[in-house]
Design a protein around this motif. Structure first.
Motif, PDB file in Angstrom:
ATOM      1  N   LYS A 332     -95.648  32.722-109.694  1.00 45.55           N
ATOM      2  CA  LYS A 332     -94.682  32.668-110.969  1.00 45.55           C
ATOM      3  C   LYS A 332     -93.435  32.049-110.826  1.00 45.55           C
ATOM      4  N   THR A 333     -92.614  31.489-111.768  1.00 40.47           N
ATOM      5  CA  THR A 333     -91.507  30.653-111.761  1.00 40.47           C
ATOM      6  C   THR A 333     -90.339  31.263-112.388  1.00 40.47           C
ATOM      7  N   ALA A 334     -89.166  30.924-111.917  1.00 34.65           N
ATOM      8  CA  ALA A 334     -87.994  31.519-112.570  1.00 34.65           C
ATOM      9  C   ALA A 334     -87.106  30.197-112.584  1.00 34.65           C
ATOM     10  N   GLU A 335     -86.256  30.355-113.815  1.00 43.49           N
ATOM     11  CA  GLU A 335     -85.230  29.339-113.894  1.00 43.49           C
ATOM     12  C   GLU A 335     -83.989  30.319-113.510  1.00 43.49           C
ATOM     13  N   ILE A 336     -83.002  29.574-112.600  1.00 40.84           N
ATOM     14  CA  ILE A 336     -81.868  29.975-112.212  1.00 40.84           C
ATOM     15  C   ILE A 336     -80.759  29.476-113.035  1.00 40.84           C
ATOM     16  N   LEU A 337     -80.196  30.971-113.626  1.00 43.17           N
ATOM     17  CA  LEU A 337     -78.964  30.500-114.492  1.00 43.17           C
ATOM     18  C   LEU A 337     -77.733  31.156-113.882  1.00 43.17           C
ATOM     19  N   ASN A 338     -77.906  31.910-112.815  1.00 40.63           N
ATOM     20  CA  ASN A 338     -76.454  32.429-112.052  1.00 40.63           C
ATOM     21  C   ASN A 338     -77.002  32.517-110.575  1.00 40.63           C
ATOM     22  N   THR A 339     -76.739  31.848-109.737  1.00 39.32           N
ATOM     23  CA  THR A 339     -76.961  32.051-108.370  1.00 39.32           C
ATOM     24  C   THR A 339     -76.580  33.524-107.601  1.00 39.32           C
ATOM     25  N   ASP A 340     -75.919  34.187-108.485  1.00 37.10           N
ATOM     26  CA  ASP A 340     -75.172  35.483-108.038  1.00 37.10           C
ATOM     27  C   ASP A 340     -76.218  36.497-108.510  1.00 37.10           C
ATOM     28  N   ALA A 341     -77.278  36.147-109.487  1.00 36.67           N
ATOM     29  CA  ALA A 341     -78.274  37.065-109.719  1.00 36.67           C
ATOM     30  C   ALA A 341     -79.501  36.974-108.586  1.00 36.67           C
ATOM     31  N   GLU A 342     -78.991  37.080-107.263  1.00 38.83           N
ATOM     32  CA  GLU A 342     -79.850  36.634-106.096  1.00 38.83           C
ATOM     33  C   GLU A 342     -80.839  37.851-105.510  1.00 38.83           C
ATOM     34  N   GLY A 343     -80.431  38.895-105.659  1.00 38.86           N
ATOM     35  CA  GLY A 343     -81.324  39.900-105.344  1.00 38.86           C
ATOM     36  C   GLY A 343     -82.829  40.355-105.837  1.00 38.86           C
ATOM     37  N   ARG A 344     -82.817  40.084-107.331  1.00 42.15           N
ATOM     38  CA  ARG A 344     -84.227  39.865-107.751  1.00 42.15           C
ATOM     39  C   ARG A 344     -85.062  38.775-107.493  1.00 42.15           C
ATOM     40  N   LEU A 345     -84.397  37.728-106.854  1.00 33.64           N
ATOM     41  CA  LEU A 345     -85.335  36.494-106.358  1.00 33.64           C
ATOM     42  C   LEU A 345     -85.854  37.037-105.132  1.00 33.64           C
ATOM     43  N   VAL A 346     -85.080  37.542-104.258  1.00 35.34           N
ATOM     44  CA  VAL A 346     -85.368  37.873-102.787  1.00 35.34           C
ATOM     45  C   VAL A 346     -86.618  39.223-102.948  1.00 35.34           C
ATOM     46  N   LEU A 347     -86.221  39.976-103.875  1.00 36.67           N
ATOM     47  CA  LEU A 347     -87.032  41.099-104.110  1.00 36.67           C
ATOM     48  C   LEU A 347     -88.543  40.721-104.708  1.00 36.67           C
ATOM     49  N   ALA A 348     -88.384  39.537-105.688  1.00 33.56           N
ATOM     50  CA  ALA A 348     -89.623  38.945-106.248  1.00 33.56           C
ATOM     51  C   ALA A 348     -90.729  38.842-105.149  1.00 33.56           C
ATOM     52  N   ASP A 349     -90.206  38.004-104.261  1.00 33.49           N
ATOM     53  CA  ASP A 349     -91.242  37.807-102.953  1.00 33.49           C
ATOM     54  C   ASP A 349     -91.674  39.058-102.310  1.00 33.49           C
ATOM     55  N   ALA A 350     -90.890  39.737-102.159  1.00 33.37           N
ATOM     56  CA  ALA A 350     -91.140  41.012-101.416  1.00 33.37           C
ATOM     57  C   ALA A 350     -92.023  41.980-102.023  1.00 33.37           C
ATOM     58  N   LEU A 351     -91.820  42.199-103.483  1.00 37.78           N
ATOM     59  CA  LEU A 351     -92.828  42.882-104.254  1.00 37.78           C
ATOM     60  C   LEU A 351     -94.015  42.292-104.219  1.00 37.78           C
ATOM     61  N   ALA A 352     -94.102  41.028-104.439  1.00 37.36           N
ATOM     62  CA  ALA A 352     -95.498  40.499-104.760  1.00 37.36           C
ATOM     63  C   ALA A 352     -96.104  40.564-103.236  1.00 37.36           C
ATOM     64  N   LEU A 353     -95.291  40.523-102.176  1.00 36.45           N
ATOM     65  CA  LEU A 353     -96.016  40.663-100.769  1.00 36.45           C
ATOM     66  C   LEU A 353     -96.653  42.190-101.050  1.00 36.45           C
ATOM     67  N   ALA A 354     -95.779  43.053-101.363  1.00 32.58           N
ATOM     68  CA  ALA A 354     -96.062  44.455-101.395  1.00 32.58           C
ATOM     69  C   ALA A 354     -97.643  44.585-101.844  1.00 32.58           C
ATOM     70  N   GLN A 355     -98.175  43.661-103.123  1.00 24.47           N
ATOM     71  CA  GLN A 355     -99.181  43.913-103.764  1.00 24.47           C
ATOM     72  C   GLN A 355    -100.270  43.446-102.779  1.00 24.47           C
ATOM     73  N   ASP A 356    -100.259  42.899-101.848  1.00 20.81           N
ATOM     74  CA  ASP A 356    -101.129  42.495-100.683  1.00 20.81           C
ATOM     75  C   ASP A 356    -101.858  43.806-100.029  1.00 20.81           C
ATOM     76  N   TYR A 357    -101.127  44.665 -99.966  1.00 17.04           N
ATOM     77  CA  TYR A 357    -101.277  45.928 -99.418  1.00 17.04           C
ATOM     78  C   TYR A 357    -101.985  46.748-100.148  1.00 17.04           C
ATOM     79  N   LYS A 358    -102.390  46.446-101.672  1.00 11.53           N
ATOM     80  CA  LYS A 358    -103.018  47.379-102.244  1.00 11.53           C
ATOM     81  C   LYS A 358    -102.409  48.591-102.392  1.00 11.53           C
ATOM     82  N   PRO A 359    -101.046  48.841-102.454  1.00 10.53           N
ATOM     83  CA  PRO A 359    -100.349  50.133-102.403  1.00 10.53           C
ATOM     84  C   PRO A 359    -100.628  51.301-103.417  1.00 10.53           C
ATOM     85  N   LYS A 360    -100.769  52.739-103.018  1.00  9.26           N
ATOM     86  CA  LYS A 360    -100.639  53.446-104.023  1.00  9.26           C
ATOM     87  C   LYS A 360     -99.510  53.741-104.689  1.00  9.26           C
ATOM     88  N   ALA A 361     -98.230  53.105-104.147  1.00  9.88           N
ATOM     89  CA  ALA A 361     -97.087  53.185-104.877  1.00  9.88           C
ATOM     90  C   ALA A 361     -95.984  52.128-104.117  1.00  9.88           C
TER      91      ALA A 361
END
Ligand code: BES
Ligand code: MG
Ligand code: ZN
Length: 498
Positions: A332-361
């Motif tokens: 997925k892609t995101a347009e950056i309108l404020n570089t201070d909203a950075e937390g969600r950007l690093v979490l995006a990769d980490a949450l997508a990585l979490a899906q690789d584990y087919k987690p129960k939560a």
């Protein structure tokens, strides 16, 4: 802090007790002098009679009886039928906190646990006693003292008491670890330094630890972590911790924590007032580390993965800029309108990585939005998610351990507020609800897996003068560790609880 906990013989007489501080708990309006010696009993009774001390919640008074015991602290617990884990923990922390300022380097504190109800609360008392002594003294010339805690109890069920002490010690060390990491200045806690610390902790506590370095992050297509890191000289990492307490093929719970070692805002730079507090922007990841260490030491019979996407957010010459488009691990892609909203950007990769584990939560913790402080202050963390059962489980665990959370809605309207003209989504919304639009952004990266997001912006560190709890000190709170360890420790119970 060097702390040893042990039990005194229940039959010991007060006159033979050698301790710097004796802590005694009292329920409201229950005048009981118990088996204290005559002098102490007399003082307590007259304090009650003169209404100086009635046992009201958080009330405390200090008495001296000029014998082996230097000081006796009476602490009020409030009404007997209103006692809960958090109240007991707080009361215990008032006791130990009291000794922090003491001049001597070796301190003995004795908790008098002579009422049957205290037996159920030994874990809370251990946790409170330990956290009440927390001090971040890494940068102090004089380090804090060594403290011995004694429980002078009934000792009727020794094994259960020992278990509770063990659990309380593990969890309070997990919280202290999270506090230590969050309190570290960014210059001494760069992403690579944190990675090697995580590795050491893993080796010691029996976790598996994988460090995904910058080149690998690029190869994997983790454009969020890479993008945010570009303005810094410090290379980013993604730290992955694994606890295998369950069967090999059992689905894990994945805990993700925002780990921005310093958030300057980047090109959309923050005002300088209180910018130092942004060393705490790694508190989500710090909690993950504390949680993982605890679940491993407690041998929780589940598979649990911790993910810490770790980078600085600085405005260097190569920094990512407003207008840029980033592509994440799930394409997925995101347009950056404020570089201070950075937390969600690093979490995006980490949450997508979490899906690789087919987690129960999937559960994430993040100091994500200033807006959450506007909404809830420092009293509660914000909770949003896509699964009612998981949210209910969180709320019940929250009630049990006292770390407050409060739900905010994540309706489709909010998801529409972050649609972008040129990319899939944009990284800020317009029109308020900043905490919710941030969560709406994250919801794009969890697929259909049960997921809960905790915004800990207001609760991760103590803003001056906000908390009156003895177990919360200035600086980082380690919030999230107690809550998530409670949830994971009793997962089956909570999954059935209404
Ligand atoms: N780390 C901050 C959020 C934050 C601010 C936490 C203050 C605790 C105290 C986060 O990265 C941030 O800067 N968020 C922005 C988002 C905005 C640009 C949409 C904010 O809250 O201002
Ligand atoms: Mg920011
Ligand atoms: Zn941030």
């Amino acid at each position: 802090m060097n702390m040893i906990v042990s039990f005194k013989e229940p039959s010991l007489e007060e006159s033979k007790l050698k301790t710097d501080l004796l802590v005694m708990f009292f329920f409201e309006n229950e005048i009981k002098t118990r088996d204290t010696d005559k002098t102490t009993a007399g003082i307590i009774k007259s304090a009650f009679q003169q209404k100086e001390f009635t046992g009201k919640i958080n009330q405390s008074i200090l008495i001296r009886n000029n014998k082996n015991i230097n000081k006796i602290l009476l602490i009020g617990l409030g009404k007997r039928n209103e006692l809960n884990f958090e109240r007991m923990m707080n009361a215990a922390s008032i006791g130990s906190s009291f000794m922090i300022k003491s001049k001597s380097s070796k301190i003995k504190i004795t908790y008098r646990l002579d009422d049957k109800v205290f037996e159920e609360y030994i874990q809370a008392i251990t946790q409170g006693a330990n956290l009440g002594l927390y001090k971040f003294d890494k940068y102090k010339k004089t380090k804090t003292k060594s403290v011995t805690i004694h429980f002078w109890g009934r000792g009727k069920n020794k094994r259960d008491e020992r278990n509770q002490i063990g659990t309380g010690m593990v969890i309070s060390s997990g919280v202290s670890l999270a506090r230590d990491i969050s309190n570290m200045p960014s210059s001494d806690c760069t992403p690579l330094m944190l990675a090697s610390r995580a590795k050491k902790i893993s080796n010691k506590s029996g976790l598996k630890c994988r460090i995904i370095k910058k080149d690998q992050l690029k190869k994997l297509g983790m454009g969020g972590i890479i993008g945010v890191s570009k303005g810094s000289h410090q290379p980013p990492v993604c730290i992955v911790l694994e606890h295998q307490g369950g069967k090999k093929n059992e689905k894990p719970v994945v805990i993700v924590g925002k780990t921005i070692t310093f958030d300057s805002g980047g090109i959309s730079i923050k005002p300088s007032a209180a910018m130092d507090e942004m060393k705490h922007d790694k508190s989500g990841g710090a909690a993950v580390l504390g949680i993982m260490e605890s679940v491993s030491r407690l041998k929780i019979p589940m598979n649990i993965i911790g993910i810490m996407p770790t980078t600085e957010n600085l405005p260097g010459g190569n920094a990512y800029k407003p207008g840029d488009v980033l592509t994440f691990y799930n394409k997925k892609t995101a347009e950056i309108l404020n570089t201070d909203a950075e937390g969600r950007l690093v979490l995006a990769d980490a949450l997508a990585l979490a899906q690789d584990y087919k987690p129960k939560a999937i559960i994430d913790l993040a100091t994500l939005t200033g807006a959450c402080i506007v909404a809830l202050g420092s009293v509660a963390s914000g909770m949003m998610g896509n699964n009612d059962t998981l949210k209910r489980m969180m709320l019940n665990a929250s009630k049990a351990c006292g770390e407050r959370i409060w739900e905010l809605p994540l309706w489709p309207e909010y998801k529409n507020m972050i649609k972008s003209d040129i990319a899939d989504i944009k990284n800020i919304g317009m029109g308020g609800a900043g905490t919710i639009t941030a969560a709406a952004f994250l919801s794009n990266f969890v697929g259909d897996y049960p997921w809960v997001h905790l915004d800990i912006a207001g609760t991760a560190w103590k803003q001056r003068g906000t908390s009156q709890k003895g177990y919360i000190k200035n600086g980082a709170t380690g919030v999230g560790v107690m809550l998530i360890v409670e949830l994971l420790s009793n997962w089956n119970k909570y999954s059935k609880l209404k």
